[in-house]
Design a protein around this motif. Structure first.
Motif, PDB file in Angstrom:
ATOM      1  N   GLU B  80       0.874  -1.172   0.000  1.00  0.00           N
ATOM      2  CA  GLU B  80       0.000   0.000   0.000  1.00  0.00           C
ATOM      3  C   GLU B  80       0.906   1.215   0.000  1.00  0.00           C
ATOM      4  O   GLU B  80       1.978   1.206   0.617  1.00  0.00           O
ATOM      5  CB  GLU B  80      -0.949  -0.011   1.201  1.00  0.00           C
ATOM      6  N   VAL B  81       0.499   2.232  -0.731  1.00  0.00           N
ATOM      7  CA  VAL B  81       1.325   3.437  -0.839  1.00  0.00           C
ATOM      8  C   VAL B  81       0.717   4.527   0.033  1.00  0.00           C
ATOM      9  O   VAL B  81      -0.448   4.889  -0.141  1.00  0.00           O
ATOM     10  CB  VAL B  81       1.424   3.910  -2.305  1.00  0.00           C
ATOM     11  N   ARG B  82       1.509   5.033   0.957  1.00  0.00           N
ATOM     12  CA  ARG B  82       1.022   6.095   1.837  1.00  0.00           C
ATOM     13  C   ARG B  82       1.020   7.424   1.090  1.00  0.00           C
ATOM     14  O   ARG B  82       1.570   7.550   0.001  1.00  0.00           O
ATOM     15  CB  ARG B  82       1.928   6.212   3.070  1.00  0.00           C
ATOM     16  N   ASP B  83       0.418   8.439   1.703  1.00  0.00           N
ATOM     17  CA  ASP B  83       0.336   9.757   1.069  1.00  0.00           C
ATOM     18  C   ASP B  83       1.718  10.335   0.764  1.00  0.00           C
ATOM     19  O   ASP B  83       1.893  11.088  -0.193  1.00  0.00           O
ATOM     20  CB  ASP B  83      -0.432  10.734   1.981  1.00  0.00           C
ATOM     21  N   ASP B  84       2.726  10.002   1.613  1.00  0.00           N
ATOM     22  CA  ASP B  84       4.065  10.555   1.395  1.00  0.00           C
ATOM     23  C   ASP B  84       4.905   9.714   0.433  1.00  0.00           C
ATOM     24  O   ASP B  84       6.099   9.933   0.286  1.00  0.00           O
ATOM     25  CB  ASP B  84       4.802  10.706   2.738  1.00  0.00           C
ATOM     26  N   GLY B  85       4.262   8.745  -0.240  1.00  0.00           N
ATOM     27  CA  GLY B  85       4.964   7.952  -1.244  1.00  0.00           C
ATOM     28  C   GLY B  85       5.652   6.719  -0.693  1.00  0.00           C
ATOM     29  O   GLY B  85       6.228   5.937  -1.447  1.00  0.00           O
ATOM     30  N   VAL B  86       5.623   6.555   0.633  1.00  0.00           N
ATOM     31  CA  VAL B  86       6.275   5.380   1.232  1.00  0.00           C
ATOM     32  C   VAL B  86       5.457   4.129   0.935  1.00  0.00           C
ATOM     33  O   VAL B  86       4.233   4.123   1.086  1.00  0.00           O
ATOM     34  CB  VAL B  86       6.419   5.560   2.764  1.00  0.00           C
ATOM     35  N   LYS B  87       6.156   3.098   0.457  1.00  0.00           N
ATOM     36  CA  LYS B  87       5.480   1.831   0.161  1.00  0.00           C
ATOM     37  C   LYS B  87       5.571   0.921   1.383  1.00  0.00           C
ATOM     38  O   LYS B  87       6.661   0.691   1.909  1.00  0.00           O
ATOM     39  CB  LYS B  87       6.114   1.158  -1.054  1.00  0.00           C
ATOM     40  N   ARG B  88       4.424   0.406   1.789  1.00  0.00           N
ATOM     41  CA  ARG B  88       4.366  -0.441   2.983  1.00  0.00           C
ATOM     42  C   ARG B  88       3.849  -1.806   2.582  1.00  0.00           C
ATOM     43  O   ARG B  88       2.828  -1.920   1.891  1.00  0.00           O
ATOM     44  CB  ARG B  88       3.447   0.202   4.007  1.00  0.00           C
ATOM     45  N   MET B  89       4.578  -2.845   3.010  1.00  0.00           N
ATOM     46  CA  MET B  89       4.119  -4.195   2.703  1.00  0.00           C
ATOM     47  C   MET B  89       3.014  -4.616   3.660  1.00  0.00           C
ATOM     48  O   MET B  89       3.094  -4.348   4.851  1.00  0.00           O
ATOM     49  CB  MET B  89       5.279  -5.179   2.789  1.00  0.00           C
ATOM     50  N   VAL B  90       2.021  -5.262   3.097  1.00  0.00           N
ATOM     51  CA  VAL B  90       0.882  -5.694   3.908  1.00  0.00           C
ATOM     52  C   VAL B  90       0.727  -7.203   3.756  1.00  0.00           C
ATOM     53  O   VAL B  90       0.728  -7.726   2.631  1.00  0.00           O
ATOM     54  CB  VAL B  90      -0.416  -5.010   3.412  1.00  0.00           C
ATOM     55  N   HIS B  91       0.624  -7.893   4.887  1.00  0.00           N
ATOM     56  CA  HIS B  91       0.430  -9.345   4.864  1.00  0.00           C
ATOM     57  C   HIS B  91      -1.020  -9.637   4.492  1.00  0.00           C
ATOM     58  O   HIS B  91      -1.938  -9.170   5.147  1.00  0.00           O
ATOM     59  CB  HIS B  91       0.778  -9.900   6.250  1.00  0.00           C
ATOM     60  N   LEU B  92      -1.208 -10.411   3.445  1.00  0.00           N
ATOM     61  CA  LEU B  92      -2.575 -10.789   3.043  1.00  0.00           C
ATOM     62  C   LEU B  92      -2.900 -12.138   3.677  1.00  0.00           C
ATOM     63  O   LEU B  92      -2.226 -13.126   3.397  1.00  0.00           O
ATOM     64  CB  LEU B  92      -2.669 -10.901   1.516  1.00  0.00           C
ATOM     65  N   HIS B  93      -3.913 -12.165   4.498  1.00  0.00           N
ATOM     66  CA  HIS B  93      -4.285 -13.431   5.138  1.00  0.00           C
ATOM     67  C   HIS B  93      -5.175 -14.274   4.235  1.00  0.00           C
ATOM     68  O   HIS B  93      -5.333 -15.473   4.459  1.00  0.00           O
ATOM     69  CB  HIS B  93      -4.949 -13.164   6.485  1.00  0.00           C
ATOM     70  N   GLU B  94      -5.763 -13.659   3.250  1.00  0.00           N
ATOM     71  CA  GLU B  94      -6.492 -14.428   2.239  1.00  0.00           C
ATOM     72  C   GLU B  94      -6.559 -13.636   0.940  1.00  0.00           C
ATOM     73  O   GLU B  94      -6.541 -12.409   0.942  1.00  0.00           O
ATOM     74  CB  GLU B  94      -7.895 -14.801   2.721  1.00  0.00           C
ATOM     75  N   VAL B  95      -6.577 -14.374  -0.142  1.00  0.00           N
ATOM     76  CA  VAL B  95      -6.736 -13.761  -1.468  1.00  0.00           C
ATOM     77  C   VAL B  95      -7.917 -14.455  -2.141  1.00  0.00           C
ATOM     78  O   VAL B  95      -7.925 -15.686  -2.286  1.00  0.00           O
ATOM     79  CB  VAL B  95      -5.460 -13.927  -2.324  1.00  0.00           C
ATOM     80  N   ILE B  96      -8.911 -13.681  -2.503  1.00  0.00           N
ATOM     81  CA  ILE B  96     -10.104 -14.256  -3.133  1.00  0.00           C
ATOM     82  C   ILE B  96      -9.938 -14.199  -4.646  1.00  0.00           C
ATOM     83  O   ILE B  96      -9.631 -13.145  -5.213  1.00  0.00           O
ATOM     84  CB  ILE B  96     -11.367 -13.477  -2.709  1.00  0.00           C
ATOM     85  N   VAL B  97     -10.118 -15.345  -5.279  1.00  0.00           N
ATOM     86  CA  VAL B  97     -10.103 -15.391  -6.742  1.00  0.00           C
ATOM     87  C   VAL B  97     -11.532 -15.709  -7.157  1.00  0.00           C
ATOM     88  O   VAL B  97     -11.996 -16.849  -7.030  1.00  0.00           O
ATOM     89  CB  VAL B  97      -9.136 -16.469  -7.271  1.00  0.00           C
TER      90      VAL B  97
END
Lengths: 191, 148
Positions: B80-97
């Motif tokens: 996810e990209v914050r307002d200041d441009g910093v990219k933050r990794m987010v752990h996905l506990h599920e991915v729906i296809v």
């Protein structure tokens, strides 16, 4: 309009297009808000400071070697782009990777890590304060994330590639997934 | 004797084939394609894998976990990209296809993060990647280790 006149008109149009294409790229502005003095250590354990950048163009990227995606991707993309330059041009452009994870990114660790991409990359590390001072000068944001105890430390961070001129002044910032041609145009405009 | 030997060889083979077909049938709804693992330096502790997940079934599939033998830990992540441009990794506990759709795992976006690499896979290696669905079905594929 007979054939001869059409040919002359076509040649004139072509000439005008060629002149337009050969216009020099607009000069990149000097970013006076970024940069400043820094004092770090390179992957050979040697001091590396602001003056060490003088004389060559610099492509600089801040990251950490335990980064799984953006850092190795950006390093690979930057090196691949740099290799598109002629040998003579490459000699005038240095690649610099600055770690904001000095606890794990020791000079020895950086040496092995960076050699995988290209042995000519300069790797910089230092004390926490040295790193923070340098990153602050270039407006780099890095935040250590809270992770599970068994997991390794991860950072959220900004991910620009900085183009510095021969005097170490910031001339342009590129997103980590930059367009290769745009980067090469920027470099060549300063050579 | 020839007949006994024939049965000894053929029956297990047929059984094995039948089980494989059953397994394929159970997993055929969700398929992994175009899988690859980013080549990283030999002293790296982490890398990422990328692929396309396609749901050929008529109901949604939910991926809840990932694993591979070359990593002590594997997780699905996104940025996810914050307002200041910093990219933050987010752990996905599920991915729906969703049924009939695909989800791409690609550099700079969703990716399978491989941590505690042991050994660090080298360029040209083949690495098995497995995803587990909420219905406890394993979907696996072999991914080549390469540069982008």
């Amino acid at each position: 309009m007979n054939a001869a006149v059409r040919r002359i008109v076509a040649l004139l149009v072509l000439s005008l297009l060629l002149v337009a294409c050969s216009e020099p790229a607009p000069e990149l502005p000097i970013n006076t808000r970024m940069g400043g003095d820094f004092s770090m250590v390179d992957q050979h354990g040697q001091p590396f400071n602001t003056a060490s950048l003088d004389g060559k163009l610099t492509l600089m990227f801040f990251g950490f070697t335990h980064c799984p995606d953006i850092c190795p991707a950006t390093l690979f993309h930057t090196v691949a782009s740099w290799k598109q330059l002629s040998e003579r041009q490459r000699e005038q452009v240095q690649l610099v990777f600055v770690s904001f994870d000095p606890q794990r990114d020791t000079p020895e660790h950086l040496k092995t890590y960076l050699a995988f991409f290209d042995p000519s990359i300069i790797g910089l590390t230092g004390t926490e304060k040295q790193v923070a001072d340098m990153a602050g000068g270039y407006g780099v944001v890095y935040l250590q994330e809270q992770v599970e105890p068994q997991q390794e430390a991860m950072f959220s961070h900004s991910d620009f590639v900085y183009l510095l001129d021969q005097q170490g002044r910031v001339r342009k910032l590129f997103k980590s997934d930059f367009d290769q041609q745009e980067l090469l145009d920027g470099i060549r405009s300063l050579l | 004797m020839v007949s006994v030997a024939f049965y000894k060889k053929t029956v297990p083979l047929l059984l094995s084939l039948s089980l494989s077909v059953l397994s394929l049938t159970a997993q055929a709804e969700l398929l992994i394609s175009d899988a690859w693992v980013r080549a990283v330096p030999p002293n790296s502790s982490a890398t990422a894998a990328y692929f396309t997940l396609t749901n050929h079934g008529e109901s949604d599939e939910v991926v809840v976990a990932a694993r591979t033998k070359v990593a002590g830990s594997a997780e699905m992540h996104d940025f996810e990209v914050r307002d200041d441009g910093v990219k933050r990794m987010v752990h996905l506990h599920e991915v729906i296809v969703a049924a009939g759709t695909e989800v791409r795992f690609q550099s700079g976006g969703k990716h399978m993060m491989l941590m505690q690499l042991d050994p660090v896979p080298a360029v040209g290696d083949s690495v098995q990647l497995c995803l587990m669905t909420k219905a406890k079905v394993d979907v696996c594929t072999d991914a080549i280790v390469r540069h982008p």
